[in-house]
Design a protein around this motif. Sequence first.
Motif, mmCIF file in Angstrom:
data_model
loop_
_atom_site.group_PDB
_atom_site.id
_atom_site.type_symbol
_atom_site.label_atom_id
_atom_site.label_comp_id
_atom_site.label_asym_id
_atom_site.label_seq_id
_atom_site.Cartn_x
_atom_site.Cartn_y
_atom_site.Cartn_z
ATOM 1 N N GLU A 220 0.900 -1.139 0.036
ATOM 2 C CA GLU A 220 0.091 -0.067 -0.007
ATOM 3 C C GLU A 220 0.893 1.306 0.008
ATOM 4 O O GLU A 220 1.863 1.247 0.713
ATOM 5 C CB GLU A 220 -1.032 0.014 1.235
ATOM 6 N N ARG A 221 0.496 2.044 -0.451
ATOM 7 C CA ARG A 221 1.079 3.441 -0.646
ATOM 8 C C ARG A 221 0.163 4.606 -0.304
ATOM 9 O O ARG A 221 -0.983 4.830 -1.063
ATOM 10 C CB ARG A 221 1.646 3.880 -1.940
ATOM 11 N N LEU A 222 0.113 5.203 0.742
ATOM 12 C CA LEU A 222 -0.700 6.138 1.370
ATOM 13 C C LEU A 222 -0.346 7.803 1.052
ATOM 14 O O LEU A 222 0.921 7.993 1.815
ATOM 15 C CB LEU A 222 -1.241 5.825 2.524
ATOM 16 N N GLN A 223 -0.856 8.576 0.459
ATOM 17 C CA GLN A 223 -0.588 10.034 0.255
ATOM 18 C C GLN A 223 -1.301 10.644 1.706
ATOM 19 O O GLN A 223 -2.473 10.729 1.386
ATOM 20 C CB GLN A 223 -0.962 10.449 -0.901
ATOM 21 N N ILE A 224 -0.418 11.058 2.670
ATOM 22 C CA ILE A 224 -0.841 11.823 3.796
ATOM 23 C C ILE A 224 -0.021 13.209 3.488
ATOM 24 O O ILE A 224 1.153 13.298 3.910
ATOM 25 C CB ILE A 224 -0.467 10.977 5.094
ATOM 26 N N GLY A 225 -0.927 14.279 3.333
ATOM 27 C CA GLY A 225 -0.445 15.494 3.322
ATOM 28 C C GLY A 225 0.373 15.732 1.831
ATOM 29 O O GLY A 225 0.032 15.257 0.705
ATOM 30 N N ASP A 226 1.673 16.135 2.080
ATOM 31 C CA ASP A 226 2.751 16.145 1.169
ATOM 32 C C ASP A 226 3.667 14.947 0.981
ATOM 33 O O ASP A 226 4.892 15.066 0.324
ATOM 34 C CB ASP A 226 3.555 17.193 1.154
ATOM 35 N N LYS A 227 3.494 13.876 1.693
ATOM 36 C CA LYS A 227 4.197 12.716 1.802
ATOM 37 C C LYS A 227 3.458 11.497 1.683
ATOM 38 O O LYS A 227 2.158 11.276 1.795
ATOM 39 C CB LYS A 227 4.830 12.653 3.354
ATOM 40 N N THR A 228 4.292 10.255 1.126
ATOM 41 C CA THR A 228 3.638 9.106 0.781
ATOM 42 C C THR A 228 4.498 8.153 1.557
ATOM 43 O O THR A 228 5.542 8.158 1.820
ATOM 44 C CB THR A 228 4.072 8.619 -0.696
ATOM 45 N N TYR A 229 3.460 7.236 2.184
ATOM 46 C CA TYR A 229 3.985 6.113 3.160
ATOM 47 C C TYR A 229 3.862 4.746 2.575
ATOM 48 O O TYR A 229 2.643 4.746 1.794
ATOM 49 C CB TYR A 229 3.284 6.115 4.230
ATOM 50 N N GLN A 230 4.619 3.690 2.452
ATOM 51 C CA GLN A 230 4.483 2.300 1.969
ATOM 52 C C GLN A 230 4.520 1.422 3.129
ATOM 53 O O GLN A 230 5.004 1.612 4.135
ATOM 54 C CB GLN A 230 5.902 2.395 1.396
ATOM 55 N N TYR A 231 3.430 0.687 2.933
ATOM 56 C CA TYR A 231 3.074 -0.533 3.747
ATOM 57 C C TYR A 231 3.050 -1.823 3.038
ATOM 58 O O TYR A 231 2.096 -1.949 2.070
ATOM 59 C CB TYR A 231 1.923 -0.233 4.684
ATOM 60 N N LYS A 232 3.884 -2.694 3.627
ATOM 61 C CA LYS A 232 3.673 -4.096 3.412
ATOM 62 C C LYS A 232 2.475 -4.652 4.193
ATOM 63 O O LYS A 232 2.444 -4.384 5.395
ATOM 64 C CB LYS A 232 4.781 -4.877 3.849
ATOM 65 N N GLN A 233 1.403 -5.056 3.397
ATOM 66 C CA GLN A 233 0.048 -5.579 4.200
ATOM 67 C C GLN A 233 -0.079 -7.339 3.790
ATOM 68 O O GLN A 233 -0.201 -7.444 2.654
ATOM 69 C CB GLN A 233 -1.171 -5.051 3.746
ATOM 70 N N VAL A 234 0.145 -7.961 4.779
ATOM 71 C CA VAL A 234 0.320 -9.462 4.735
ATOM 72 C C VAL A 234 -0.964 -10.172 4.617
ATOM 73 O O VAL A 234 -1.876 -9.740 5.529
ATOM 74 C CB VAL A 234 1.277 -10.164 5.745
ATOM 75 N N GLU A 235 -1.311 -11.020 3.750
ATOM 76 C CA GLU A 235 -2.632 -11.815 3.894
ATOM 77 C C GLU A 235 -2.846 -12.297 4.981
ATOM 78 O O GLU A 235 -2.003 -12.932 5.641
ATOM 79 C CB GLU A 235 -2.616 -12.863 2.689
ATOM 80 N N GLY A 236 -3.967 -12.078 5.625
ATOM 81 C CA GLY A 236 -4.436 -12.841 6.668
ATOM 82 C C GLY A 236 -4.304 -12.089 7.872
ATOM 83 O O GLY A 236 -4.939 -12.110 9.110
#
Length: 362
Positions: A166-182
């Motif tokens: 996942e890549r979430l744009q919050i304000g002027d910055k993008t955060y990256q998250y690994k989201q594991v199945e389950g």
Amino acid sequence: MAIHSVNTDDYTRQLQQKVERLREAYGDYTDLDPEVFPSPPSHYRLRAEFKIWQEQGRAHYAMYRQGEYKKPFIIEEFTVGAGLINRLMPLVLEAVNTSEVLRKRLFSAEFLTTLGGDALVTLIYHKKLDEDWESAARALQEKLGFPVLGRSRKQKVVLERDYVTERLQIGDKTYQYKQVEGSFTQPNGEICRAMIGWAKDVCKESRGDLLELYCGNGNFTIPLSEHFDKVLATEISKVSVNSAQENIRANGVNNLDIVRLSSEEFTQAIDKVRPFRRLRDIDLERYDFSTVLVDPPRAGLDADTCAMVARFPRILYISCNPETQLENLAELSKTHRVERFAIFDQFPYTDHTESGLLLVRK
């Protein structure tokens, strides 16, 4: 029957009813008007789990109402689901119904997607998955352009990967998250962004260090780390801790430590009731905690944890169950006052609501 077709024209009225109900429920503790964050009225849910109903040699997506497990409701449209889920659903079903190997003894299908456009499809069976299944699943994976994963009893077949990014744009910055199945992820992506944005605004002028309990994969932890000198976070799920460690590295965070402890164990550790080997590299004495963030499960904070967090000058309390948050607030209000109050409509068209409080020591 399309049980997940919603009347979007009625959304505003339903949300207002929730807001009025919660404003009244919290009235004993604050007269603040809540900051309200509405959901998109449709296509907001990033993950979905369907039963597979098999009849006359064909598979259908289905759901069951509570207590009516022998009466399936066939899903013909899923307007609460993200656009990507709706695009993938007919492609998966078509492949299943043209392949005996994919269809036979299939009993569930799960979709995990992101705002950033990634997806993972999991097919769950009452049979052992063999080379024929793997070959058919690889063909489906190529057709979809996204990974397919197979599960059966004591078996997990990963063809490419078992997570989405996942890549979430919050304000002027993008955060990256690994989201594991389950593992746990926020189901409503836009509300997740709103909650993180609100929490960052609450903490933008913070001083000292942050303690977070129930940190999951670092969903809040990583963006909030920018507003504190040091951050210590705890999480009991090994899968979530591993994901959080990867997310810390992916986002270049260097002031954050995560340890695998339950909230009850951390309370024992900070009270020096007993030592924990998992804290052997953490010196709790070096932290100057000014704020604690809690996002507990539906049961809320246990009594010992509630008493522990009451020692902090500032408490940021995110809750998926206002009823248990109010139970905790009955105790926390003895030492703290409500300074910010927010309502996040994580689950539209239901009675469920997510709430946020900033509590400041009196």
